[in-house]
Design an enzyme around this catalytic site. Structure first.
Site, PDB file in Angstrom:
ATOM      1  CB  CYS A  93       5.770 -17.450   5.307  1.00 34.50           C
ATOM      2  SG  CYS A  93       4.451 -16.748   6.297  1.00 34.50           S
ATOM      3  CG  HIS A 190       3.628 -16.879   0.869  1.00 32.49           C
ATOM      4  ND1 HIS A 190       4.052 -18.167   1.044  1.00 32.49           N
ATOM      5  CD2 HIS A 190       3.303 -16.429   2.106  1.00 32.49           C
ATOM      6  CE1 HIS A 190       3.970 -18.491   2.331  1.00 32.49           C
ATOM      7  NE2 HIS A 190       3.535 -17.450   2.997  1.00 32.49           N
TER       8      HIS A 190
HETATM    9  N1  GLN Z   1       1.808 -20.289  10.336  1.00 29.61           N
HETATM   10  C1  GLN Z   1       2.649 -19.144  10.262  1.00 29.61           C
HETATM   11  C2  GLN Z   1       1.919 -17.874  10.620  1.00 29.61           C
HETATM   12  O1  GLN Z   1       0.738 -17.810  10.523  1.00 29.61           O
HETATM   13  C3  GLN Z   1       3.263 -19.033   8.871  1.00 29.61           C
HETATM   14  C4  GLN Z   1       2.237 -18.822   7.809  1.00 29.61           C
HETATM   15  C5  GLN Z   1       2.765 -18.931   6.416  1.00 29.61           C
HETATM   16  O2  GLN Z   1       3.731 -19.639   6.147  1.00 29.61           O
HETATM   17  N2  GLN Z   1       2.090 -18.264   5.488  1.00 29.61           N
HETATM   18  O3  GLN Z   1       2.533 -16.900  11.006  1.00 29.61           O
END
Ligand code: GLN
Length: 252
Positions: A93, A190
Protein backbone atom coordinates in the site's frame (compact mmCIF):
# COMPACT_ATOMS: atom_id res chain seq x y z
CA UNK A 1 20.85 -21.52 5.07
CA UNK A 2 19.79 -18.23 6.53
CA UNK A 3 18.08 -15.01 5.52
CA UNK A 4 18.07 -11.48 6.85
CA UNK A 5 14.81 -9.56 6.59
CA UNK A 6 14.90 -5.78 6.82
CA UNK A 7 11.76 -4.07 8.08
CA UNK A 8 11.85 -0.43 7.05
CA UNK A 9 10.34 2.09 9.41
CA UNK A 10 7.77 -0.09 11.23
CA UNK A 11 6.99 2.81 13.58
CA UNK A 12 5.57 4.78 10.67
CA UNK A 13 4.57 2.13 8.12
CA UNK A 14 2.59 -0.58 9.86
CA UNK A 15 -1.09 -0.35 8.93
CA UNK A 16 -3.48 -3.28 9.40
CA UNK A 17 -0.86 -5.57 10.83
CA UNK A 18 1.73 -5.31 8.05
CA UNK A 19 4.24 -6.39 10.72
CA UNK A 20 2.57 -9.82 10.59
CA UNK A 21 4.23 -10.31 7.21
CA UNK A 22 7.59 -10.37 8.94
CA UNK A 23 6.44 -12.88 11.54
CA UNK A 24 5.02 -15.08 8.81
CA UNK A 25 8.23 -15.16 6.72
CA UNK A 26 10.35 -15.74 9.83
CA UNK A 27 8.19 -18.62 11.02
CA UNK A 28 8.01 -20.27 7.59
CA UNK A 29 11.81 -20.16 7.42
CA UNK A 30 12.20 -21.58 10.92
CA UNK A 31 9.75 -24.42 10.28
CA UNK A 32 12.11 -25.51 7.52
CA UNK A 33 15.31 -25.11 9.49
CA UNK A 34 16.25 -21.91 7.63
CA UNK A 35 17.62 -19.20 9.92
CA UNK A 36 15.76 -15.88 9.78
CA UNK A 37 17.05 -12.69 11.31
CA UNK A 38 14.94 -9.55 11.35
CA UNK A 39 16.37 -6.04 11.49
CA UNK A 40 14.01 -3.15 12.15
CA UNK A 41 15.14 0.25 10.95
CA UNK A 42 14.09 3.58 12.36
CA UNK A 43 14.12 6.70 10.27
CA UNK A 44 17.60 7.88 11.24
CA UNK A 45 19.29 4.46 10.91
CA UNK A 46 21.64 3.78 8.05
CA UNK A 47 20.83 0.66 6.04
CA UNK A 48 23.45 -1.65 4.60
CA UNK A 49 21.46 -3.27 1.79
CA UNK A 50 24.26 -5.74 1.14
CA UNK A 51 23.30 -7.46 4.40
CA UNK A 52 19.62 -7.81 3.46
CA UNK A 53 17.84 -10.60 1.59
CA UNK A 54 14.23 -9.40 1.91
CA UNK A 55 12.96 -5.86 2.49
CA UNK A 56 9.46 -5.05 3.77
CA UNK A 57 7.92 -1.61 3.31
CA UNK A 58 4.47 -1.46 4.89
CA UNK A 59 1.52 0.88 4.51
CA UNK A 60 0.87 4.22 6.16
CA UNK A 61 -1.27 7.33 6.15
CA UNK A 62 -0.45 10.13 3.73
CA UNK A 63 1.17 12.06 6.58
CA UNK A 64 3.44 9.16 7.50
CA UNK A 65 4.26 8.54 3.85
CA UNK A 66 5.39 12.11 3.49
CA UNK A 67 7.84 11.69 6.39
CA UNK A 68 9.14 8.36 5.09
CA UNK A 69 9.29 9.65 1.52
CA UNK A 70 11.79 12.35 2.50
CA UNK A 71 14.04 9.76 4.13
CA UNK A 72 13.75 7.35 1.21
CA UNK A 73 15.05 10.05 -1.11
CA UNK A 74 18.30 9.96 0.87
CA UNK A 75 18.77 6.22 0.39
CA UNK A 76 17.37 6.06 -3.15
CA UNK A 77 20.62 5.02 -4.85
CA UNK A 78 21.33 2.14 -2.45
CA UNK A 79 17.72 0.95 -2.56
CA UNK A 80 17.69 1.06 -6.37
CA UNK A 81 20.98 -0.84 -6.60
CA UNK A 82 19.56 -3.54 -4.30
CA UNK A 83 16.45 -3.94 -6.48
CA UNK A 84 18.41 -3.96 -9.73
CA UNK A 85 20.64 -6.64 -8.21
CA UNK A 86 17.48 -8.79 -7.79
CA UNK A 87 17.01 -7.95 -4.11
CA UNK A 88 13.63 -9.13 -2.84
CA UNK A 89 11.11 -6.48 -1.75
CA UNK A 90 7.55 -6.77 -0.53
CA UNK A 91 5.90 -3.36 -0.46
CA UNK A 92 2.36 -2.88 0.78
CA UNK A 93 0.00 0.00 0.00
CA UNK A 94 1.77 3.20 1.14
CA UNK A 95 5.09 1.40 0.67
CA UNK A 96 4.00 0.24 -2.79
CA UNK A 97 3.14 3.80 -3.79
CA UNK A 98 6.54 5.01 -2.55
CA UNK A 99 8.36 2.60 -4.87
CA UNK A 100 6.85 4.51 -7.77
CA UNK A 101 7.49 7.97 -9.15
CA UNK A 102 5.09 9.94 -7.00
CA UNK A 103 1.87 9.98 -5.03
CA UNK A 104 -0.16 13.12 -5.76
CA UNK A 105 -2.52 14.25 -2.97
CA UNK A 106 -4.48 17.51 -2.62
CA UNK A 107 -2.02 18.44 0.14
CA UNK A 108 0.94 18.04 -2.17
CA UNK A 109 3.03 15.60 -4.07
CA UNK A 110 4.97 12.90 -2.25
CA UNK A 111 8.01 12.03 -4.32
CA UNK A 112 8.65 8.30 -4.62
CA UNK A 113 11.80 6.30 -5.21
CA UNK A 114 11.02 5.87 -8.90
CA UNK A 115 12.43 2.35 -8.73
CA UNK A 116 9.34 0.95 -10.42
CA UNK A 117 7.78 3.05 -13.17
CA UNK A 118 4.32 3.69 -11.71
CA UNK A 119 2.37 6.79 -10.70
CA UNK A 120 -0.26 7.27 -8.00
CA UNK A 121 -2.89 9.97 -7.77
CA UNK A 122 -5.37 10.29 -4.94
CA UNK A 123 -8.97 9.69 -6.05
CA UNK A 124 -11.27 12.67 -5.71
CA UNK A 125 -14.32 11.31 -3.95
CA UNK A 126 -13.79 8.11 -2.06
CA UNK A 127 -11.33 5.60 -0.75
CA UNK A 128 -11.23 2.05 -2.05
CA UNK A 129 -12.03 -0.03 1.01
CA UNK A 130 -13.09 -3.65 0.94
CA UNK A 131 -12.00 -7.25 0.93
CA UNK A 132 -10.17 -8.16 -2.24
CA UNK A 133 -9.53 -11.38 -4.15
CA UNK A 134 -7.08 -11.87 -7.01
CA UNK A 135 -6.02 -14.55 -9.39
CA UNK A 136 -2.36 -14.47 -10.34
CA UNK A 137 -0.48 -16.40 -13.00
CA UNK A 138 2.39 -16.73 -10.50
CA UNK A 139 0.36 -18.96 -8.17
CA UNK A 140 -2.28 -21.66 -8.35
CA UNK A 141 -3.84 -20.46 -5.10
CA UNK A 142 -5.87 -17.23 -5.17
CA UNK A 143 -4.56 -14.16 -3.36
CA UNK A 144 -6.86 -12.69 -0.70
CA UNK A 145 -6.65 -9.59 1.46
CA UNK A 146 -8.09 -6.27 2.46
CA UNK A 147 -7.56 -2.90 0.79
CA UNK A 148 -7.96 0.64 2.06
CA UNK A 149 -6.42 3.32 -0.12
CA UNK A 150 -7.17 6.73 -1.52
CA UNK A 151 -4.47 6.41 -4.18
CA UNK A 152 -5.12 5.10 -7.69
CA UNK A 153 -2.00 3.58 -9.18
CA UNK A 154 -1.12 3.40 -12.86
CA UNK A 155 1.48 0.66 -13.39
CA UNK A 156 1.94 1.49 -17.10
CA UNK A 157 3.67 -1.38 -18.89
CA UNK A 158 4.63 -3.28 -15.75
CA UNK A 159 3.29 -6.71 -14.92
CA UNK A 160 0.45 -6.69 -12.37
CA UNK A 161 0.47 -9.07 -9.42
CA UNK A 162 -2.98 -10.35 -10.29
CA UNK A 163 -6.36 -9.90 -11.88
CA UNK A 164 -9.09 -8.61 -9.57
CA UNK A 165 -11.88 -11.14 -8.97
CA UNK A 166 -13.48 -9.06 -6.22
CA UNK A 167 -12.52 -5.59 -4.99
CA UNK A 168 -10.90 -2.57 -6.59
CA UNK A 169 -7.16 -3.14 -7.02
CA UNK A 170 -4.75 -0.61 -8.46
CA UNK A 171 -7.26 1.96 -9.64
CA UNK A 172 -10.71 0.29 -9.58
CA UNK A 173 -10.97 0.43 -13.39
CA UNK A 174 -8.10 -1.54 -14.93
CA UNK A 175 -9.15 -4.81 -13.28
CA UNK A 176 -5.60 -5.45 -12.06
CA UNK A 177 -3.85 -5.26 -8.74
CA UNK A 178 -0.29 -4.75 -7.62
CA UNK A 179 2.93 -4.96 -9.55
CA UNK A 180 5.76 -7.42 -10.09
CA UNK A 181 9.11 -5.96 -11.10
CA UNK A 182 12.24 -8.16 -10.91
CA UNK A 183 12.04 -9.59 -7.36
CA UNK A 184 9.79 -6.80 -6.11
CA UNK A 185 6.13 -7.31 -5.32
CA UNK A 186 4.05 -4.19 -4.71
CA UNK A 187 0.45 -4.61 -3.60
CA UNK A 188 -2.46 -2.85 -1.92
CA UNK A 189 -3.28 -5.96 0.10
CA UNK A 190 -3.11 -5.72 3.87
CA UNK A 191 -4.51 -8.12 6.32
CA UNK A 192 -1.56 -8.79 6.82
CA UNK A 193 -0.90 -10.22 3.37
CA UNK A 194 1.33 -13.24 3.92
CA UNK A 195 -0.33 -15.41 6.63
CA UNK A 196 -3.38 -15.95 4.37
CA UNK A 197 -1.23 -16.15 1.26
CA UNK A 198 1.60 -18.55 2.11
CA UNK A 199 2.27 -18.99 -1.63
CA UNK A 200 3.53 -15.39 -1.73
CA UNK A 201 5.58 -15.79 1.46
CA UNK A 202 7.29 -18.85 -0.02
CA UNK A 203 7.85 -17.11 -3.36
CA UNK A 204 9.71 -14.31 -1.56
CA UNK A 205 11.72 -16.73 0.60
CA UNK A 206 12.67 -18.86 -2.40
CA UNK A 207 13.71 -15.89 -4.51
CA UNK A 208 15.81 -14.55 -1.64
CA UNK A 209 17.54 -17.90 -1.06
CA UNK A 210 18.22 -18.38 -4.78
CA UNK A 211 19.77 -14.92 -5.00
CA UNK A 212 21.87 -15.39 -1.89
CA UNK A 213 23.08 -18.95 -2.53
CA UNK A 214 23.13 -18.68 -6.35
CA UNK A 215 21.38 -22.00 -6.93
CA UNK A 216 17.83 -23.20 -7.57
CA UNK A 217 15.93 -23.82 -4.33
CA UNK A 218 12.96 -26.09 -3.66
CA UNK A 219 11.34 -25.33 -0.34
CA UNK A 220 10.04 -28.18 1.80
CA UNK A 221 6.23 -28.37 1.69
CA UNK A 222 4.42 -27.22 4.84
CA UNK A 223 0.96 -28.53 5.75
CA UNK A 224 -0.62 -25.03 5.72
CA UNK A 225 -3.97 -26.37 6.88
CA UNK A 226 -5.18 -23.18 8.59
CA UNK A 227 -3.58 -20.97 5.96
CA UNK A 228 -5.34 -22.74 3.09
CA UNK A 229 -8.62 -22.77 5.02
CA UNK A 230 -8.41 -19.01 5.65
CA UNK A 231 -7.59 -18.34 2.02
CA UNK A 232 -10.38 -20.58 0.71
CA UNK A 233 -12.90 -19.06 3.10
CA UNK A 234 -12.33 -15.54 1.78
CA UNK A 235 -12.13 -16.72 -1.83
CA UNK A 236 -15.45 -18.58 -1.60
CA UNK A 237 -17.11 -15.74 0.26
CA UNK A 238 -16.39 -13.17 -2.45
CA UNK A 239 -15.87 -14.95 -5.76
CA UNK A 240 -18.68 -14.28 -8.19
CA UNK A 241 -19.94 -11.35 -6.12
CA UNK A 242 -20.02 -7.82 -7.43
CA UNK A 243 -17.84 -5.44 -5.43
CA UNK A 244 -19.99 -3.26 -3.18
CA UNK A 245 -20.48 0.42 -4.04
CA UNK A 246 -17.46 2.47 -3.10
CA UNK A 247 -17.18 3.70 0.45
CA UNK A 248 -17.89 7.36 0.88
CA UNK A 249 -15.47 7.62 3.77
CA UNK A 250 -13.16 10.50 4.41
CA UNK A 251 -9.82 10.59 2.73
CA UNK A 252 -7.00 9.94 5.17
N1 GLN B 1 -2.09 6.77 2.34
C1 GLN B 1 -2.17 5.94 1.19
C2 GLN B 1 -3.53 5.99 0.54
O1 GLN B 1 -4.49 6.32 1.17
C3 GLN B 1 -1.81 4.50 1.56
C4 GLN B 1 -2.77 3.90 2.53
C5 GLN B 1 -2.34 2.59 3.08
O2 GLN B 1 -1.15 2.29 3.19
N2 GLN B 1 -3.31 1.79 3.50
O3 GLN B 1 -3.67 5.70 -0.63
Amino acid sequence: MELTIGHLYPDLLNLYGDRGNIQCMKKRCEWRGIGARVIQYELGDSIDFSKLDIVLLGGGSDREQMIVGDRLMEIEDEFRAYVEDDGVVIAVCGGYQLLGNYYQTPEGRIEGLGIVDLDTEQGKDFRLIDNIVLESDLFSMPIVGFENHGGRTNIKNNKPLGKVIYGSGNDSVSGYEGVVYKNVIGTYLHGPLLPKNPQIADYLIRKALERKYKQPVTLAELPDIEEKEANAYIYNRFKGKVSKPQNQEQLV
